[in-house]
Scaffold this motif. Structure first.
Motif, PDB file in Angstrom:
ATOM      1  N   ALA A 483      62.928  52.869  27.121  1.00 31.06           N
ATOM      2  CA  ALA A 483      61.966  52.547  26.066  1.00 31.06           C
ATOM      3  C   ALA A 483      60.636  53.235  26.327  1.00 31.06           C
ATOM      4  O   ALA A 483      60.026  53.814  25.425  1.00 31.06           O
ATOM      5  N   ALA A 484      60.179  53.176  27.567  1.00 39.43           N
ATOM      6  CA  ALA A 484      58.889  53.790  27.905  1.00 39.43           C
ATOM      7  C   ALA A 484      58.955  55.305  27.786  1.00 39.43           C
ATOM      8  O   ALA A 484      58.012  55.946  27.309  1.00 39.43           O
ATOM      9  N   LEU A 485      60.067  55.885  28.211  1.00 42.11           N
ATOM     10  CA  LEU A 485      60.202  57.343  28.120  1.00 42.11           C
ATOM     11  C   LEU A 485      60.222  57.790  26.667  1.00 42.11           C
ATOM     12  O   LEU A 485      59.591  58.787  26.300  1.00 42.11           O
ATOM     13  N   LEU A 486      60.923  57.057  25.824  1.00 38.63           N
ATOM     14  CA  LEU A 486      60.996  57.405  24.408  1.00 38.63           C
ATOM     15  C   LEU A 486      59.643  57.284  23.746  1.00 38.63           C
ATOM     16  O   LEU A 486      59.227  58.129  22.968  1.00 38.63           O
ATOM     17  N   ARG A 487      58.946  56.200  24.051  1.00 43.25           N
ATOM     18  CA  ARG A 487      57.684  55.905  23.366  1.00 43.25           C
ATOM     19  C   ARG A 487      56.524  56.739  23.911  1.00 43.25           C
ATOM     20  O   ARG A 487      55.740  57.303  23.157  1.00 43.25           O
ATOM     21  N   TYR A 488      56.413  56.811  25.233  1.00 41.82           N
ATOM     22  CA  TYR A 488      55.194  57.379  25.818  1.00 41.82           C
ATOM     23  C   TYR A 488      55.405  58.711  26.535  1.00 41.82           C
ATOM     24  O   TYR A 488      54.458  59.478  26.702  1.00 41.82           O
ATOM     25  N   GLY A 489      56.613  58.963  27.022  1.00 38.08           N
ATOM     26  CA  GLY A 489      56.833  60.176  27.790  1.00 38.08           C
ATOM     27  C   GLY A 489      56.667  59.930  29.276  1.00 38.08           C
ATOM     28  O   GLY A 489      56.202  58.882  29.726  1.00 38.08           O
ATOM     29  N   VAL A 490      57.050  60.935  30.057  1.00 40.66           N
ATOM     30  CA  VAL A 490      57.074  60.766  31.507  1.00 40.66           C
ATOM     31  C   VAL A 490      55.673  60.669  32.106  1.00 40.66           C
ATOM     32  O   VAL A 490      55.478  60.051  33.155  1.00 40.66           O
TER      33      VAL A 490
END
Length: 757
Positions: A483-490
């Protein structure tokens, strides 16, 4: 996966859309409704300011409609042999000198178009006026151009008019003479229009009515838009004289008939009481005209739109005016309710945009009941549009099952391309709203859907909406890393790495278990080497917690050829005064993270084994110096941190409870700062213990004092007094050293401490 597919995924999954796709505006709601479903060319289409943001068509601006209609009427009346752009060129702009020349030549029986100056000789309208001796038309055009400064609405119109009363009255006298001597009824109508608006702008309201009664019976030029232009002025005069019912009625008729006057009629329409409303209704010839009063009243942003629509429907069941009112309310409710449960900007929109409106739920219920009434009655001019509206309010209300049924019914009966396109996207939206799980098939569906660049261009909110919804579902399933990778990126994950997220993302790199969506997401959001990058982030996680040996294990998993990509560092440089932006000597030895950790472990091992105090003290001091320089407070901070905020230490010191994770606009998952001084202080203490000379011990004590100072800066509670334990030891035990005197000279805080003590 091929490079081509990776590039596609990079476009489709990014929340910030590619440059070739329109970017969402600052308001972060989701918008898919297309106002073009309405027939904007319909004679019954009312003007709606509410559509200006959704439908950017300059042809619908009032001034452009007015110019278009005026040019078309001149063209239709006299000049079908000429180009309409040539009509524009003579009528609009600073053309008074050209019009004088045209008038002179049109009155000269011996003149021809060849006598026109070069600029006008190529203008087909000017040539026509001269060749056909259209003296009355040319004379009128010149008169209108001379009057123009006094009757065209500008910022200082009324100030100009009040100071030009004499000139305007002279123009009225001149125009009356022209009117009396003009044979063409159409040109008379044009003069009447100029004369009446001069009287209106002079605020000579009684004279306006007298002039109107004198001029209009002497004209027979119907049909013409000028009748409505004149009627609009008459309505304004009646309102100025206090006759609100007759004025409102006149404005309502102009509003319906005249596209170019719709905006001004809408803005000028005014009824102040129920009594005036009743009186205006009595002036109406039939229910259709009474319905138009409700159409106008519905333009008020404070109007109860559904009540007005119900009255319009009762009076004129097949009124096309209901359609734009319906669309206006659907657009508002879409902004209120679509994706409200998972919109990440919900709190901001409530605060800054008043979305959703407090009564949005009630308005949805009222609109749904009215739409059902219209659909069931079967009298609507465009029943398919109303059936689409039924499905849309069902979707906005969360009734996805019934929305699917309604959309399926509509798909079977309509062949309207615009409606079918709306059905396609709204079916996708409804399915997305109802989504409560994600598996490989779902992910691949959205992967394929968003590969369509034309679809993304038409619906710029599709990608952010998919991302936002998938993020929520992933979080609900415990897939916080995805979820975090999809929303905000690495980058956001790197600023505050969590081991559970990193392990989850590492699992996605398994080529046997992953799908195209996972591989594309990793490639787009992390890069071409996600495995190595995740090993680096995991090492960073342990590094920030002081577990250097475990961190080294993960850094060693990065291929040797790529280790320098994660930075090289110069940690063994002494700074008496710390400079975070310090640039070390280019000749200084640089280390990547693996080399440096291995070097520090070797230094410690050598220091423990050796009986040589000089070697041991130097090693311990250098290890402490490296730890210090790789902290928040020095220039190698990037060794253990992905992001540094200059305000974090001060914010930490002011906090009631210690915390090293801070909010920041560029760190949506928080920013973990490496404040810890424990390891640096430990090795400086060891250096003091093994120091071969008092000078070396004094220096190590001063650096230990710096760690104590930094601890206070980052973890001192509000009101806490700064500790000076190392300064006291330095003063008590090493006052006879050169380094002690150097510190007094260079460190104002130490000098102040000595003076105070």
């Amino acid at each position: 996966m091929t490079k081509y597919v990776l590039l596609i995924f990079g476009i489709l999954i990014a929340t910030a859309l590619a440059a070739d796709c329109p970017s969402p505006p600052p308001y972060y709601g989701y918008k898919f409704l297309n106002p073009e479903l309405l027939d904007y060319d319909s004679e019954l289409y009312p003007f709606y300011a509410a559509f200006s943001a959704e439908y950017q068509d300059t042809r619908l601006l009032a001034e452009n409609i007015r110019e278009r209609d005026n040019l078309q009427e001149w063209y239709d009346r006299y000049c079908e042999e000429v180009e309409i752009d040539d009509v524009r060129g003579l009528l609009y702009g600073n053309t008074i000198n050209e019009l004088k020349r045209v008038m002179d030549l049109s009155a000269n029986e011996k003149a021809s178009a060849r006598d026109l100056p070069g600029k006008l000789r190529s203008n087909s309208f000017a040539r026509h006026l001269v060749d056909y001796r259209c003296r009355e038309v040319a004379q009128y055009l010149l008169y209108a151009k001379r009057v123009e400064p006094y009757v065209v609405r500008q910022k200082k119109t009324f100030a100009t008019q009040s100071g030009a009363k004499v000139e305007m009255e002279a123009f009225i006298d001149e125009g009356l003479d022209f009117f009396k001597n003009t044979e063409s009824h159409y040109v008379r109508l044009r003069y009447a229009y100029q004369l009446l608006r001069l009287a209106h702008y002079l605020r000579e309201y009684d004279y306006f009515l007298e002039l109107h009664a004198y001029l209009m019976p002497k004209i027979s030029a119907d049909p013409s838009i000028l009748y409505d232009w004149i009627e609009s002025h008459r309505a304004g005069v009646l309102q100025s004289l206090g006759n609100y019912p007759e004025s409102a009625y006149a404005f309502s008729r102009v509003f319906e008939r005249c596209a170019s006057c719709r905006e001004s009629a809408h803005r000028s329409f005014k009824i102040r009481s129920d009594e005036e409303w009743a009186a205006t209704s009595l002036l109406c010839a039939n229910d259709h005209e009474r319905a138009m009063l409700h159409v106008l009243r519905a333009q008020d942003r404070r109007a109860n739109l559904v009540q007005e629509m119900e009255e319009i429907f009762r009076l004129d069941a097949d009124s096309r005016a209901l359609e734009p009112l319906l669309m206006r309310e659907l657009l508002e409710l879409e902004r209120d309710l679509l994706g409200l449960d998972f919109n990440p900007k919900k709190a901001r929109n409530e605060r800054y945009h008043n979305r959703p409106r407090a009564e949005a739920g009630k308005r949805l219920i009222e609109l749904q009941a009215f739409i059902n009434t219209v659909v069931d009655a079967g009298t609507a001019a465009r029943p398919d549009l109303w059936l689409f509206a039924r499905g849309t309010v069902e979707m906005l209300g969360g009734d996805y099952y019934y929305a699917d049924i309604t959309y399926a019914q509509l798909r079977q009966r309509t062949d309207n391309d615009s409606l079918l396109a709306q059905l396609d996207i709204f079916q996708e939206v409804a399915d997305l709203l109802a989504l409560d799980y994600v598996d490989d098939a779902v992910e691949l569906h959205y992967y394929e859907l968003l590969k369509d660049s034309d679809l993304r261009a038409r619906y710029p909110y599709l990608t952010p909406m998919v991302n936002d919804k998938l993020e929520v579902v992933y979080n609900q399933r415990g897939q916080r890393g995805k979820a975090a990778l999809l929303r905000y990126g690495v980058d956001a994950i790197a600023k505050n790495p969590q081991i559970s997220m990193l392990n989850e993302l590492m699992g996605m790199t398994d080529s046997l278990n992953g799908n195209a969506f996972d591989r594309g997401l990793l490639a787009d959001r992390i890069g071409k080497n996600p495995v190595a990058d995740l090993h680096h982030l995991t090492g960073l996680y342990y590094l920030q917690r002081g577990q250097w040996e475990i961190a080294l294990e993960y850094f060693l998993r990065i291929p040797a050829a790529r280790r320098n990509d994660y930075g090289t560092y110069v940690p063994f440089v002494k700074q008496f005064r710390d400079k975070v932006n310090y640039t070390p000597d280019p000749a200084a030895t640089r280390y990547n993270k693996v080399d440096l950790l291995e070097r520090l472990l070797a230094l410690e091992d050598d220091a423990r084994r050796t009986a040589n105090d000089t070697l041991a003290a130097r090693n311990y001091f250098n290890i402490g110096l490296a730890h210090y320089n790789m902290s928040y407070f020095s220039f190698n901070w990037k060794f253990a941190d992905a992001f540094r905020s200059s305000t974090s230490a001060a914010r930490a010191a002011k906090a009631r409870t210690p915390d090293a994770v801070f909010t920041h606009p560029s760190a949506p998952l928080g920013n973990l700062e490496n404040f810890t001084m424990d390891r640096a202080r430990y090795y400086f203490e060891r250096a003091v213990t093994r120091a071969p000379t008092r000078e070396a011990a004094a220096e190590a004590l001063y650096y230990a004092a710096k760690t104590e100072r930094n601890d206070h800066y980052a973890t001192g509670r509000p009101g806490g007094e700064r500790p000076f334990s190392y300064f006291r030891r330095l003063r008590a035990d090493y006052a006879d050293t050169k380094y002690y005197n150097y510190v007094i000279e260079e460190c104002k805080t130490f000098a102040w401490f000595i003076a105070r003590e």
